[in-house]
Design an enzyme around this catalytic site. Structure first.
Site, PDB file in Angstrom:
ATOM      1  N   CYS A   1     -22.519  -2.017   7.263  1.00 35.82           N
ATOM      2  CA  CYS A   1     -21.185  -2.585   7.414  1.00 35.82           C
ATOM      3  C   CYS A   1     -20.859  -2.811   8.887  1.00 35.82           C
ATOM      4  CB  CYS A   1     -20.124  -1.701   6.755  1.00 35.82           C
ATOM      5  SG  CYS A   1     -20.005  -0.041   7.457  1.00 35.82           S
TER       6      CYS A   1
ATOM      7  N   ARG B   1     -21.923  -3.276  -6.558  1.00 34.42           N
ATOM      8  CA  ARG B   1     -22.040  -2.154  -7.499  1.00 34.42           C
ATOM      9  C   ARG B   1     -22.531  -2.645  -8.865  1.00 34.42           C
ATOM     10  NH1 ARG B   1     -16.260  -0.644  -5.382  1.00 34.42           N
ATOM     11  NH2 ARG B   1     -16.772   0.826  -3.723  1.00 34.42           N
TER      12      ARG B   1
ATOM     13  N   SER C   1     -20.635  13.830   2.408  1.00 34.87           N
ATOM     14  CA  SER C   1     -20.247  14.979   3.237  1.00 34.87           C
ATOM     15  C   SER C   1     -18.819  15.436   2.979  1.00 34.87           C
ATOM     16  CB  SER C   1     -20.410  14.630   4.719  1.00 34.87           C
ATOM     17  OG  SER C   1     -19.575  13.540   5.061  1.00 34.87           O
TER      18      SER C   1
END
Length: 394
Positions: free
Chosen positions: A338, A210, A249
């Site tokens: 991942c 990040r 979502s």
């Protein structure tokens, strides 16, 4: 202690300190161990090889713990491993970061145990019958070392089923964690819901990535896909992005993301959040002629096993192809997998195919990986699951 005997010519992986022995490699079991018992592993000649957790309901029938016959694998052994793992993370925790992974299963020699620290709370995943039986010892040691307000069981249902275990997310120590626990990562505050959040509540494995992506965000139009509670979004906003759009979502994730923007006193006027299926939304952006300078693609696990790799490769290719089409020339694509079954070389090949289909040229300018609190044991490469690439797209 029960003896489990290997078939002839099945010793190589054990001698190389790989911690898994599959059921097909076992010749016979001398006795009737209960699932979760610690047993002795012998080669076909009867020589000692290792101690390990036994489970006859799992494909991984033995999860090896110790290769020294003279070392007793008992409560003190477990406590020493817990303490060693926790102490190894001491350098990560500081004034700007109070959340990390404290114990990472096989990587920390405790197969099936994951412990994440969220400020004064701990979330654990108990994924093997051996660790399940020893949890009172683990809890006592975690309490001694950290004195947490709560220890909450967030065990993954599908993984426990492989070991013949039921799933029940419960408080193991202390009080029920509050609906909102505030944690800090790299100076950014996050509100997380341990009991209701995905996995153990937060994805601390992206901590370094990040920060790296955010270093490119100043003045840029950023799209954060599969944003969850806003890790990449918040870092981009703090580092001067011109605008950030987040897509996920989950309504709960989007609502928590908005709370996190407020918590950090970031400029909500340059942020938009969209609750939608990411693949559907990317196509909507394409149809609308939208363009971005930076796009983050951090999808869930597409390949839970090697048997799913071909299907996953197609999904990764299509996702990244559309992402590339939405970038301005010279824009950056931060894309992740991942899936442990998808190694870096395969991932690069998938991106090469995506670039070809999109009619784009791509430079790989940085390789992402999991941080130091998610170590990869040299004898257990399967522990390396998170990989990513920062791509410049023309």
């Amino acid at each position: 202690m029960t003896d489990v005997v290997l078939k002839k010519d099945k010793e190589k992986a054990v001698n190389q300190r790989h911690p898994w022995v599959f059921s097909g490699a076992i010749d016979r079991v001398k006795g009737k161990p209960v699932n979760g018992d610690i047993v002795r592993l012998l080669n076909h000649k009867g020589d000692f090889m290792a101690f390990g957790f036994y489970n006859d309901q799992s494909r991984v029938a033995l999860r090896l713990l110790e290769w020294d016959e003279n070392t007793a694998v008992n409560e003190d052994w477990i406590k020493q491993k817990v303490a060693a793992a926790v102490n190894a993370r001491a350098n990560i925790l500081n004034a700007g970061t109070d959340t990390c992974r404290l114990i990472f299963s096989e990587a920390d020699y405790l197969p099936g145990l994951i412990v994440d620290k969220y400020a004064d709370h701990l979330a654990v995943q108990i994924l093997t019958s051996g660790i399940e039986k020893l949890m009172p010892v683990v809890i006592d040691e975690l309490r001694r070392l950290l004195n947490p307000l709560s220890i909450f069981d967030k065990s993954d249902a599908s993984s426990r089923q492989h070991e013949g275990l039921e799933t029940d997310n419960v408080v193991l120590w202390g009080d029920e964690p509050p609906a909102s626990v505030e944690v800090k990562e790299n100076g950014i505050v996050y509100s997380i819901n341990i009991a209701e959040g995905q996995k153990s509540g937060f994805y601390c494995d992206q901590r370094d990535n990040r920060r790296i992506v955010a270093e490119h965000a100043a003045g840029k139009k950023v799209l954060d896909c599969f944003s969850y509670t806003g890790g990449f979004t918040l870092n981009a906003l703090r580092n001067g992005a011109a605008s950030v759009t987040s897509v996920d979502s989950s309504a709960l994730a989007i609502e928590t993301l908005k709370q996190n923007i407020s918590l950090n006193k970031l400029d909500a006027s340059i942020h938009s959040a969209i609750q939608s299926d990411v693949n559907k939304q990317l196509r909507a952006f394409k149809d609308a002629g939208e363009k971005f300078d930076i796009i983050v693609l951090d999808p869930p696990k597409y390949a839970p096993s090697r048997s799913a790799l071909d299907r996953a490769a197609r999904a990764y290719k299509d996702l990244n192809r559309v992402g590339m089409l939405l970038l301005n020339s010279g824009g950056l694509l931060a894309t992740f997998s991942c899936s442990g079954a998808m190694d870096m070389e395969n991932f690069k090949q998938v991106l090469a195919w995506a670039a070809l289909d999109a009619g784009k040229q791509v430079q790989f300018i940085h390789q992402f990986c999991q941080p130091e609190d998610h170590p990869v044991r040299s004898s257990f490469p399967e522990g390396e699951y998170l990989k990513g690439l920062l791509c410049r797209v023309f």
